[in-house]
Design an enzyme around this catalytic site. Structure first.
Site, PDB file in Angstrom:
ATOM      1  CB  SER B 138       2.675   8.577   6.607  1.00 57.39           C
ATOM      2  OG  SER B 138       2.363   9.744   5.866  1.00 57.39           O
ATOM      3  CE1 TYR B 151      -2.128   6.338   5.657  1.00 58.08           C
ATOM      4  CE2 TYR B 151      -1.289   8.584   5.556  1.00 58.08           C
ATOM      5  CZ  TYR B 151      -1.145   7.242   5.274  1.00 58.08           C
ATOM      6  OH  TYR B 151      -0.025   6.802   4.614  1.00 58.08           O
TER       7      TYR B 151
HETATM    8  N1  LIG Z   1       1.618   6.766  -1.380  1.00 58.85           N
HETATM    9  C1  LIG Z   1       1.894   7.702  -0.511  1.00 58.85           C
HETATM   10  O1  LIG Z   1       1.832   8.892  -0.823  1.00 58.85           O
HETATM   11  C2  LIG Z   1       2.334   7.328   0.884  1.00 58.85           C
HETATM   12  C3  LIG Z   1       2.842   8.355   1.695  1.00 58.85           C
HETATM   13  C4  LIG Z   1       3.261   8.033   2.977  1.00 58.85           C
HETATM   14  C5  LIG Z   1       3.156   6.738   3.417  1.00 58.85           C
HETATM   15  N2  LIG Z   1       2.649   5.762   2.612  1.00 58.85           N
HETATM   16  C6  LIG Z   1       2.550   4.413   3.154  1.00 58.85           C
HETATM   17  O2  LIG Z   1       3.298   3.535   2.328  1.00 58.85           O
HETATM   18  C7  LIG Z   1       2.792   2.213   2.495  1.00 58.85           C
HETATM   19  C8  LIG Z   1       2.649   1.581   1.141  1.00 58.85           C
HETATM   20  O3  LIG Z   1       1.630   2.232   0.399  1.00 58.85           O
HETATM   21  P1  LIG Z   1       1.709   2.485  -1.174  1.00 58.85           P
HETATM   22  O4  LIG Z   1       1.822   3.939  -1.368  1.00 58.85           O
HETATM   23  O5  LIG Z   1       2.730   1.599  -1.754  1.00 58.85           O
HETATM   24  O6  LIG Z   1       0.252   2.115  -1.647  1.00 58.85           O
HETATM   25  P2  LIG Z   1      -0.395   0.800  -2.288  1.00 58.85           P
HETATM   26  O7  LIG Z   1       0.388   0.401  -3.476  1.00 58.85           O
HETATM   27  O8  LIG Z   1      -1.831   1.115  -2.422  1.00 58.85           O
HETATM   28  O9  LIG Z   1      -0.186  -0.313  -1.184  1.00 58.85           O
HETATM   29  C9  LIG Z   1      -1.000  -0.524  -0.097  1.00 58.85           C
HETATM   30  C10 LIG Z   1      -0.885  -1.979   0.255  1.00 58.85           C
HETATM   31  O10 LIG Z   1      -1.543  -2.262   1.467  1.00 58.85           O
HETATM   32  C11 LIG Z   1      -2.216  -3.480   1.322  1.00 58.85           C
HETATM   33  N3  LIG Z   1      -3.325  -3.639   2.227  1.00 58.85           N
HETATM   34  C12 LIG Z   1      -4.340  -2.768   2.448  1.00 58.85           C
HETATM   35  N4  LIG Z   1      -5.199  -3.286   3.320  1.00 58.85           N
HETATM   36  C13 LIG Z   1      -4.710  -4.506   3.671  1.00 58.85           C
HETATM   37  C14 LIG Z   1      -5.165  -5.527   4.531  1.00 58.85           C
HETATM   38  N5  LIG Z   1      -6.285  -5.401   5.233  1.00 58.85           N
HETATM   39  N6  LIG Z   1      -4.424  -6.650   4.621  1.00 58.85           N
HETATM   40  C15 LIG Z   1      -3.287  -6.784   3.917  1.00 58.85           C
HETATM   41  N7  LIG Z   1      -2.813  -5.857   3.085  1.00 58.85           N
HETATM   42  C16 LIG Z   1      -3.527  -4.730   2.970  1.00 58.85           C
HETATM   43  C17 LIG Z   1      -2.694  -3.467  -0.109  1.00 58.85           C
HETATM   44  O11 LIG Z   1      -2.955  -4.787  -0.507  1.00 58.85           O
HETATM   45  P3  LIG Z   1      -3.883  -5.136  -1.787  1.00 58.85           P
HETATM   46  O12 LIG Z   1      -2.961  -5.078  -2.963  1.00 58.85           O
HETATM   47  O13 LIG Z   1      -4.365  -6.498  -1.492  1.00 58.85           O
HETATM   48  O14 LIG Z   1      -4.975  -4.106  -1.835  1.00 58.85           O
HETATM   49  C18 LIG Z   1      -1.496  -2.870  -0.802  1.00 58.85           C
HETATM   50  O15 LIG Z   1      -0.543  -3.849  -1.128  1.00 58.85           O
HETATM   51  C19 LIG Z   1       1.491   2.352   3.277  1.00 58.85           C
HETATM   52  O16 LIG Z   1       1.754   2.038   4.623  1.00 58.85           O
HETATM   53  C20 LIG Z   1       1.176   3.823   3.154  1.00 58.85           C
HETATM   54  O17 LIG Z   1       0.400   4.283   4.239  1.00 58.85           O
HETATM   55  C21 LIG Z   1       2.253   6.044   1.345  1.00 58.85           C
END
Ligand SMILES: NC(=O)c1ccc[n+]([C@@H]2O[C@H](COP(=O)([O-])OP(=O)(O)OC[C@H]3O[C@@H](n4cnc5c(N)ncnc54)[C@H](OP(=O)(O)O)[C@@H]3O)[C@@H](O)[C@H]2O)c1
Ligand SMILES: Cc1cc2nc3c(=O)[nH]c(=O)nc-3n(C[C@H](O)[C@H](O)[C@H](O)COP(=O)(O)OP(=O)(O)OC[C@H]3O[C@@H](n4cnc5c(N)ncnc54)[C@H](O)[C@@H]3O)c2cc1C
Lengths: 434, 245
Positions: B138, B151
């Site tokens: 990120s 984070y």
């Molecule tokens: N959204 C943003 O603004 C943003 C910005 C920069 C980086 N990111 C990064 O992008 C990546 C994807 O996030 P997203 O935005 O797509 O959000 P998201 O849809 O909330 O996805 C997060 C995922 O992580 C999984 N997860 C959380 N804890 C876990 C665990 N203990 N074991 C296995 N899986 C786990 C969740 O699984 P469940 O479905 O089972 O809960 C979910 O599938 C993350 O690494 C996040 O840090 C996001």
């Protein structure tokens, strides 16, 4: 998250809390204020708005669930867009059974307005091609509805304006095609009589028919326009297809409407005279044929910050010719005119939905920049004409019809109220129930 | 045909990425914590054109199961061309300040678990002598900020780890792609007010696939975050410490 709600007409402007649904197995949120499912907000007026309430955004319900390329039966979640379905199924030889003039609508929104297309005279409306759907109510009940299961609920939900609950998924029957090409013809007509003659002559041999009429023309030119008809073409069309157009965008909302009496007259003149020959044949991709406006992203912004009003009515067959002439005269006399005046004959197939709009007769769709009181007065005059002959106005495009008239246009509204989810309501519904 | 393994496959960004691979006809193997959500996704990807879609359940903090999950993935796919690591949480920073336990648990989910998994993945890919490992870090890892430094520090650990891994594996034919999204409209950020800087998951996914195809070492998504973070990194600490971000 609170957001400013706007439908495609950008009028009215409302405030609601948006909650995104992303799991069709999850129950709906609980709330003290009314909720309303939202598709892709391609309705024009306030039927997809819920001022002071909650919008349940269904675009996150966008998974395909089953597709059989042999039979063309597709099951998907309700937030899937028609544009995505086309991308998936056209290369496999299938097409939407019915499509409105934009492909950026969801399956749920298409069912809830029981949308119609240029093939209404052949295929009826979208609801005729829904084989089954699931309805999720705010009390947590789920119902599978189809032409032979929970039929009453099925008929209430088709054209049900989102008020019977959330459609989580639906199964639809697609239509076979050989490829993405259309054989099309465009005929110039000089008056409404010619339009009706062309329409009668075309309905048998052409699956798709629709006309554009010049609503700024007066006197001798009154009711002139272009009649377009077409069929799906064979896999390798004999004519060389035209190249697809580039996508344009309306990057911002200008401070005032670009649509005014001057630009309207000029546009209509040019559009009518652009076609030099009385008849033009062409082979085109389906996109420009069905979705000419989708080529300009956010074209609705050209009407400026006050937005615009759509008006679509249908008048019964016996009264069609005289009433259309009267409507067109009234609009031309109003001087406001309409950019996009679309005229079509519906077929006889009765719609399934208790509140479905399509019914036999001729339908006219127009849009007017929101010029305040004079615009509303003009639309009231049109309403009086439509109401007088037992016609109806389309809720998906309405922001102002009176409750009294709505109830006359949709006489089954009372039967419908039994099926309303007590947790649901909309700005439109509150307005017409007043 | 590409063979693609996705960890954290129910993430909105991961799912949007999987759709692009499905449309290309790739073979996919999806690993995620919540099996019910995975069913919906697997069926959808098959219809979108994936040659085949396998699936497995894993809580990423269960480090003892990593090896078995990777074994199963390799068995299912034969060999692996692309691995996307996408799981993550957005911790409540205030809660992390109040509780060591919460802080360590969140760090484990966002950094330790990823490093553990990457250790095993790196060795497998090194043996194969080919392929790409893409990990969603990120922009938050580029500089510590009061609003989310737990984070941010976890993502910084991942980004730095990937930098080292890239040096090690570049001689072995394995590409390491560090993905740094800015604000993305996903369930993770559901309660945030969205403005002009926010991107949709499909746009970020398209950027991920492009970076994987090209083997881009570090990619900011959308691209303008590179400019924003360059400025933010350049602000001297004595000024930055007074800024509220
Ligand atoms: N959204 C943003 O603004 C943003 C910005 C920069 C980086 N990111 C990064 O992008 C990546 C994807 O996030 P997203 O935005 O797509 O959000 P998201 O849809 O909330 O996805 C997060 C995922 O992580 C999984 N997860 C959380 N804890 C876990 C665990 N203990 N074991 C296995 N899986 C786990 C969740 O699984 P469940 O479905 O089972 O809960 C979910 O599938 C993350 O690494 C996040 O840090 C996001
Ligand atoms: C350029 C353009 C051309 C058009 N041409 C036509 C045309 O030719 N024929 C025609 O019939 N219409 C036409 N329309 C109108 C449009 O097809 C309808 O308004 C359609 O319903 C919009 O779909 P949507 O997904 O945007 O739904 P929204 O506008 O978001 O919602 C429409 C209604 O559906 C309900 N709804 C949405 N999702 C669900 C769900 N999952 N469960 C239950 N209820 C739900 C909402 O509560 C609301 O009442 C056109 C619109 C535009 C912008």
């Amino acid at each position: 998250m609170h957001a400013t709600g706007r439908s495609w007409g950008r009028y009215p402007v409302t405030t609601e809390k948006v909650i995104t649904l992303s799991d069709r197995h999850a129950p709906l949120p609980t709330s003290d204020v009314p909720m309303l499912p939202l598709g892709n907000a391609r309705s024009y007026g306030d039927s997809c708005l819920n001022d002071g309430g909650i919008l349940l955004a269904t675009r996150g319900l966008d998974h395909y669930m089953a597709f059989d390329p042999a039979t063309g039966v597709l099951t998907c979640e309700s937030g899937v867009l028609f544009s995505d379905i086309l991308d998936l199924v056209v290369p496999q030889g299938w097409f939407l059974p019915v499509t409105p003039g934009t492909r950026f609508v969801t399956v749920g929104g298409a069912i809830a307005n029981d949308v119609h297309g240029k093939n209404h005279h052949r295929a009826g409306s979208f609801g005729h091609h829904v084989l089954a759907l699931e309805l999720l109510r705010t009390d947590g009940t789920r119902m599978r509805c189809s032409p032979d299961e929970n039929t009453e609920w099925f008929d209430a939900t088709i054209g049900g304006l989102g008020l019977t609950g959330v459609i989580t998924w639906a199964t639809i029957q697609l239509r076979r095609v050989a490829g993405p090409w259309m054989s099309t013809e465009s005929h110039r007509f000089t008056n409404l009589d010619e339009f009706f003659a062309l329409s009668r002559e075309s309905d048998r041999d052409y699956e798709y028919t629709v006309s554009w009429i010049d609503c700024a023309a007066k006197g001798n030119a009154l009711g002139r326009g272009l009649f377009s008809r077409g069929n799906h073409a064979p896999a390798s069309p004999d004519r060389r297809p035209a190249a697809p157009a580039r996508r344009l965008a309306m990057p911002l909302t200008p401070p005032f409407s670009l649509v005014n009496p001057l630009s309207l007259r000029a546009f209509n003149q040019l559009y009518y005279h652009r076609q030099r020959k009385p008849v033009v044949h062409a082979t085109t991709h389906y996109a420009p044929f069905f979705y000419p406006l989708d080529g300009i992203t956010q074209w609705n912004r050209m009407y400026g910050p006050r937005g615009f009003l759509q008006y679509q009515c249908v008048v019964p067959p016996e009264a069609s010719e005289a009433t259309m002439a009267e409507l067109v005269r009234t609009i031309a006399a109003g001087g406001g005119g309409s950019f996009l005046a679309v005229l079509k004959q519906f077929g006889d197939r009765p719609s399934r939905g208790l509140l479905s709009f399509p019914r036999p007769g001729a339908t006219l769709a127009l849009d007017f920049p929101n010029g305040g009181a004079p615009t509303f007065a003009l639309l009231d005059r049109l309403d009086a004409i439509v109401d007088g002959v037992g016609g109806a106005v389309y809720p998906a495009k309405d922001a102002r019809m009176s409750g009294e008239r709505f109830r006359r246009y949709f006489p089954r509204w009372e039967a419908f109220t039994r099926f309303i989810d007590p947790g649901m309501s909309s700005s439109f519904w509150r307005r017409v129930m007043e | 045909m590409q063979r693609v393994l996705i960890i954290g496959a129910t993430s909105a960004i991961a799912e949007a990425t999987a759709r692009i691979y499905a449309e290309r006809g790739s073979r996919l193997h999806l690993v995620a914590r919540t099996p019910a959500r995975l069913d919906t996704i697997v069926e959808d990807l098959r219809i979108r054109g994936a040659a085949d879609v396998g699936r497995d359940a894993l809580d990423i903090n269960d480090l003892t199961r990593h090896e078995a999950v990777l074994d199963a993935a390799w068995t299912a796919l034969g060999n692996v061309d692309v691995v996307l690591v996408a799981h993550g949480t957005l911790p409540d920073q205030k809660a992390c300040e109040a509780s060591v336990e919460t802080a360590m648990a969140e760090f484990a989910t966002n950094a330790t678990s990823t490093i553990a998994l990457l250790t095993l993945l790196a060795n497998r890919m090194e043996r194969a002598g080919r392929g790409t490992i893409a990990v969603i870090s990120s922009v938050a890892g580029d500089r510590g900020r009061a609003s989310n430094y737990l984070y941010g520090s976890a993502k910084a650990a991942v980004s730095t780890f990937l930098g080292g891994l890239r040096q090690r594996l570049s001689k072995r034919g394995v590409d390491i792609v560090t993905i740094k999204p800015g604000f993305v409209d996903t369930p993770m950020t559901r309660d945030f007010k969205k403005g002009a800087l926010w991107a949709k998951p499909d746009a970020v996914a398209a950027g991920i696939v492009k970076a994987v195809d090209k083997g881009t070492p570090v990619v900011y998504l959308p691209w303008f975050w590179f400019a924003i973070m360059t400025v933010i990194r350049a602000i001297p600490e004595f000024i930055f410490k007074r800024v509220s971000l």
